[in-house]
Write a protein that holds these residues in place. Structure first.
Motif, PDB file in Angstrom:
ATOM      1  N   VAL A  11      18.089   3.309 -19.222  1.00 27.77           N
ATOM      2  CA  VAL A  11      16.697   3.890 -18.567  1.00 27.77           C
ATOM      3  C   VAL A  11      17.026   4.993 -17.354  1.00 27.77           C
ATOM      4  CG1 VAL A  11      16.610   1.620 -18.972  1.00 27.77           C
ATOM      5  CG2 VAL A  11      17.674   1.475 -17.205  1.00 27.77           C
ATOM      6  N   PHE A  12      15.974   5.338 -16.904  1.00 25.51           N
ATOM      7  CA  PHE A  12      15.998   6.714 -15.683  1.00 25.51           C
ATOM      8  C   PHE A  12      15.635   5.996 -14.586  1.00 25.51           C
ATOM      9  CE2 PHE A  12      16.712   8.304 -20.141  1.00 25.51           C
ATOM     10  CZ  PHE A  12      17.430   9.437 -19.341  1.00 25.51           C
ATOM     11  N   PRO A  13      15.366   5.468 -14.113  1.00 21.04           N
ATOM     12  CA  PRO A  13      14.879   4.798 -12.258  1.00 21.04           C
ATOM     13  C   PRO A  13      15.053   6.564 -11.469  1.00 21.04           C
ATOM     14  CG  PRO A  13      17.484   4.364 -12.452  1.00 21.04           C
ATOM     15  CD  PRO A  13      17.138   5.058 -13.790  1.00 21.04           C
ATOM     16  N   ALA A  14      14.464   6.781 -10.950  1.00 23.23           N
ATOM     17  CA  ALA A  14      14.171   7.404  -9.727  1.00 23.23           C
ATOM     18  C   ALA A  14      15.026   7.589  -9.059  1.00 23.23           C
ATOM     19  CB  ALA A  14      12.594   7.555  -9.370  1.00 23.23           C
ATOM     20  N   CYS A  15      15.168   8.753  -8.095  1.00 15.03           N
ATOM     21  CA  CYS A  15      16.436   8.844  -6.695  1.00 15.03           C
ATOM     22  C   CYS A  15      16.218   9.321  -5.703  1.00 15.03           C
ATOM     23  CB  CYS A  15      17.233   9.349  -7.256  1.00 15.03           C
ATOM     24  SG  CYS A  15      18.313   9.045  -8.435  1.00 15.03           S
ATOM     25  N   GLY A  16      14.244   8.493  -5.005  1.00 13.41           N
ATOM     26  CA  GLY A  16      14.266   8.909  -3.833  1.00 13.41           C
ATOM     27  C   GLY A  16      13.587  10.055  -3.453  1.00 13.41           C
ATOM     28  N   SER A  17      12.575  10.260  -4.527  1.00  7.80           N
ATOM     29  CA  SER A  17      12.193  12.029  -5.009  1.00  7.80           C
ATOM     30  C   SER A  17      11.278  11.354  -5.740  1.00  7.80           C
ATOM     31  CB  SER A  17      12.787  13.280  -3.976  1.00  7.80           C
ATOM     32  OG  SER A  17      12.811  13.399  -5.233  1.00  7.80           O
ATOM     33  N   SER A  18      10.110  12.256  -5.299  1.00  8.55           N
ATOM     34  CA  SER A  18       8.987  12.780  -6.712  1.00  8.55           C
ATOM     35  C   SER A  18       8.844  13.066  -7.839  1.00  8.55           C
ATOM     36  CB  SER A  18       7.211  12.815  -6.575  1.00  8.55           C
ATOM     37  OG  SER A  18       7.731  14.232  -5.446  1.00  8.55           O
ATOM     38  N   ASN A  19      10.089  14.388  -8.105  1.00  5.82           N
ATOM     39  CA  ASN A  19      11.049  14.458  -8.810  1.00  5.82           C
ATOM     40  C   ASN A  19      12.482  14.352  -9.166  1.00  5.82           C
ATOM     41  OD1 ASN A  19      11.692  15.992  -6.514  1.00  5.82           O
ATOM     42  ND2 ASN A  19      12.015  18.447  -7.627  1.00  5.82           N
ATOM     43  N   SER A  20      12.941  13.508  -8.997  1.00  4.45           N
ATOM     44  CA  SER A  20      14.338  13.011  -9.951  1.00  4.45           C
ATOM     45  C   SER A  20      14.713  11.897 -10.310  1.00  4.45           C
ATOM     46  CB  SER A  20      15.543  12.934  -8.313  1.00  4.45           C
ATOM     47  OG  SER A  20      14.747  11.853  -7.515  1.00  4.45           O
ATOM     48  N   ALA A  21      15.619  11.609 -10.836  1.00  2.91           N
ATOM     49  CA  ALA A  21      16.066  10.301 -11.599  1.00  2.91           C
ATOM     50  C   ALA A  21      17.424  11.307 -11.907  1.00  2.91           C
ATOM     51  CB  ALA A  21      15.217  10.967 -12.881  1.00  2.91           C
ATOM     52  N   LYS A  67       0.719  -0.909  -0.128  1.00  2.00           N
ATOM     53  CA  LYS A  67       0.361   0.131  -0.358  1.00  2.00           C
ATOM     54  C   LYS A  67       1.258   1.215  -0.057  1.00  2.00           C
ATOM     55  CE  LYS A  67      -3.503  -2.364   2.257  1.00  2.00           C
ATOM     56  NZ  LYS A  67      -3.540  -2.701   3.550  1.00  2.00           N
ATOM     57  N   PRO A  68       0.228   2.498  -0.477  1.00  3.26           N
ATOM     58  CA  PRO A  68       1.486   3.193  -0.965  1.00  3.26           C
ATOM     59  C   PRO A  68       2.156   3.985   0.815  1.00  3.26           C
ATOM     60  CG  PRO A  68      -0.188   3.533  -2.163  1.00  3.26           C
ATOM     61  CD  PRO A  68      -1.098   2.786  -1.337  1.00  3.26           C
ATOM     62  N   ASP A  69       0.809   3.406   1.708  1.00  2.00           N
ATOM     63  CA  ASP A  69       1.967   3.754   3.160  1.00  2.00           C
ATOM     64  C   ASP A  69       3.078   3.922   3.372  1.00  2.00           C
ATOM     65  OD1 ASP A  69      -0.475   2.537   3.153  1.00  2.00           O
ATOM     66  OD2 ASP A  69      -1.245   3.332   5.271  1.00  2.00           O
ATOM     67  N   GLU A  70       2.891   1.802   3.054  1.00  2.00           N
ATOM     68  CA  GLU A  70       3.565   1.197   4.048  1.00  2.00           C
ATOM     69  C   GLU A  70       5.316   1.054   2.748  1.00  2.00           C
ATOM     70  OE1 GLU A  70       1.666  -3.163   4.532  1.00  2.00           O
ATOM     71  OE2 GLU A  70       1.359  -1.865   2.430  1.00  2.00           O
ATOM     72  N   ALA A  71       5.291   1.931   1.834  1.00  2.00           N
ATOM     73  CA  ALA A  71       6.277   2.239   0.982  1.00  2.00           C
ATOM     74  C   ALA A  71       7.650   2.241   1.182  1.00  2.00           C
ATOM     75  CB  ALA A  71       5.791   2.161  -0.522  1.00  2.00           C
ATOM     76  N   PRO A  72       7.475   3.634   2.896  1.00  2.00           N
ATOM     77  CA  PRO A  72       8.235   4.505   2.456  1.00  2.00           C
ATOM     78  C   PRO A  72       8.585   3.946   4.316  1.00  2.00           C
ATOM     79  CG  PRO A  72       6.472   6.387   2.641  1.00  2.00           C
ATOM     80  CD  PRO A  72       6.344   4.453   2.806  1.00  2.00           C
ATOM     81  N   GLU A  73       7.712   2.772   4.708  1.00  2.00           N
ATOM     82  CA  GLU A  73       8.179   2.081   6.387  1.00  2.00           C
ATOM     83  C   GLU A  73       9.277   1.149   5.735  1.00  2.00           C
ATOM     84  OE1 GLU A  73       8.985   1.169   9.583  1.00  2.00           O
ATOM     85  OE2 GLU A  73       8.455   3.240   9.801  1.00  2.00           O
ATOM     86  N   ARG A  74       8.829   0.238   4.553  1.00  2.00           N
ATOM     87  CA  ARG A  74       9.022  -1.233   4.183  1.00  2.00           C
ATOM     88  C   ARG A  74      10.201  -1.033   3.187  1.00  2.00           C
ATOM     89  NH1 ARG A  74       5.287  -5.181   6.080  1.00  2.00           N
ATOM     90  NH2 ARG A  74       7.560  -6.835   5.875  1.00  2.00           N
ATOM     91  N   ILE A  75      10.230  -0.331   1.831  1.00  2.00           N
ATOM     92  CA  ILE A  75      11.211  -0.031   1.250  1.00  2.00           C
ATOM     93  C   ILE A  75      12.168   1.220   1.593  1.00  2.00           C
ATOM     94  CG2 ILE A  75      11.945   0.820  -1.219  1.00  2.00           C
ATOM     95  CD1 ILE A  75      10.215  -1.605  -0.794  1.00  2.00           C
ATOM     96  N   GLY A  76      11.910   2.300   2.261  1.00  2.00           N
ATOM     97  CA  GLY A  76      12.801   3.555   2.754  1.00  2.00           C
ATOM     98  C   GLY A  76      12.618   4.623   1.294  1.00  2.00           C
ATOM     99  N   HIS A  77      11.196   4.796   0.478  1.00  2.00           N
ATOM    100  CA  HIS A  77      11.240   5.756  -0.328  1.00  2.00           C
ATOM    101  C   HIS A  77       9.987   5.553  -0.267  1.00  2.00           C
ATOM    102  CE1 HIS A  77      15.635   5.859  -1.376  1.00  2.00           C
ATOM    103  NE2 HIS A  77      15.522   4.344  -1.896  1.00  2.00           N
ATOM    104  N   ALA A  78       9.004   7.165  -1.031  1.00  2.00           N
ATOM    105  CA  ALA A  78       7.840   7.066  -0.863  1.00  2.00           C
ATOM    106  C   ALA A  78       7.541   7.101  -1.981  1.00  2.00           C
ATOM    107  CB  ALA A  78       7.006   8.407   0.056  1.00  2.00           C
ATOM    108  N   VAL A  79       6.304   6.512  -2.867  1.00  2.00           N
ATOM    109  CA  VAL A  79       5.459   5.701  -3.767  1.00  2.00           C
ATOM    110  C   VAL A  79       5.867   7.407  -4.669  1.00  2.00           C
ATOM    111  CG1 VAL A  79       4.063   5.527  -5.366  1.00  2.00           C
ATOM    112  CG2 VAL A  79       4.004   4.874  -2.634  1.00  2.00           C
ATOM    113  N   GLY A  80       6.255   6.940  -5.946  1.00  2.00           N
ATOM    114  CA  GLY A  80       6.636   8.748  -7.055  1.00  2.00           C
ATOM    115  C   GLY A  80       8.035   8.562  -7.082  1.00  2.00           C
ATOM    116  N   GLY A  81       9.057   7.850  -5.928  1.00  2.00           N
ATOM    117  CA  GLY A  81      10.227   7.938  -5.729  1.00  2.00           C
ATOM    118  C   GLY A  81      10.686   7.051  -5.537  1.00  2.00           C
ATOM    119  N   VAL A  82      10.604   5.976  -5.356  1.00  2.00           N
ATOM    120  CA  VAL A  82      10.544   4.997  -5.075  1.00  2.00           C
ATOM    121  C   VAL A  82      11.730   3.698  -6.319  1.00  2.00           C
ATOM    122  CG1 VAL A  82      10.018   2.261  -4.347  1.00  2.00           C
ATOM    123  CG2 VAL A  82       8.611   3.403  -4.019  1.00  2.00           C
TER     124      VAL A  82
END
Length: 155
Positions: A121-131, A83-98
């Motif tokens: 390829v272009f992966p994100a870098c931990g934020s919703s405005n990075s790659a 679930k979106p609210d689980e990503a920061p706790e389980r992965i370390g990044h919020a949805v949109g920057g995973v």
């Protein structure tokens, strides 16, 4: 903030200056492709799942979807996204920057073969405005991946 952790992660590798930050959101494949002026298929999207209560990231090309049959064959269970609210706790990044960089201990990273058709390829870098633009060998090197998998529908 997660982007700072990713920046530090890449600083150790000497490539932190390659991280791109945008004035606009890159939180979805379409928005990232717009920000980067590239084809959506070249966005490396990181999908977060739980497999036997273990967080798993599957990094795929931006134009593919998970094939439930292939996923179950690979991981022995149905695809259950975090679930979106689980990503920061389980992965370390919020949805949109995973992304597969600077993740929490215990996260297992897999690269889907849909990425192999590209030089970079272009992966994100931990934020919703990075790659960051990475070659496929660099994705292997920096993602800490376990193995290549084939869990997506053909584009």
């Amino acid at each position: 903030m997660a982007i700072e952790q990713v920046r530090e992660y890449f600083r150790k590798a000497g490539i932190e200056e390659r991280i791109q930050e945008f004035e606009v959101s890159s939180a979805t494949v379409e928005l990232a492709a717009e920000a980067l002026r590239c084809e959506p298929c070249r966005i490396a999207k990181s999908l977060s799942f739980l497999v036997d209560d273990t967080p798993v990231l599957v990094v795929t090309a931006g134009d593919v979807k998970i094939d439930n049959r292939k996923y179950k064959e690979q991981f022995g269970t149905k695809a259950k996204m975090l679930k979106p609210d689980e990503a920061p706790e389980r992965i370390g990044h919020a949805v949109g920057g995973v992304c597969p960089f600077a993740v929490k201990d215990g996260v297992k990273v897999y690269l889907d073969c849909s990425l192999r058709r590209f030089d970079t390829v272009f992966p994100a870098c931990g934020s919703s405005n990075s790659a960051i633009e990475l070659s496929i060998p660099e994705m292997e090197q920096y993602s800490g991946f376990i193995e290549w998998v084939d869990v997506c529908k053909n584009p």
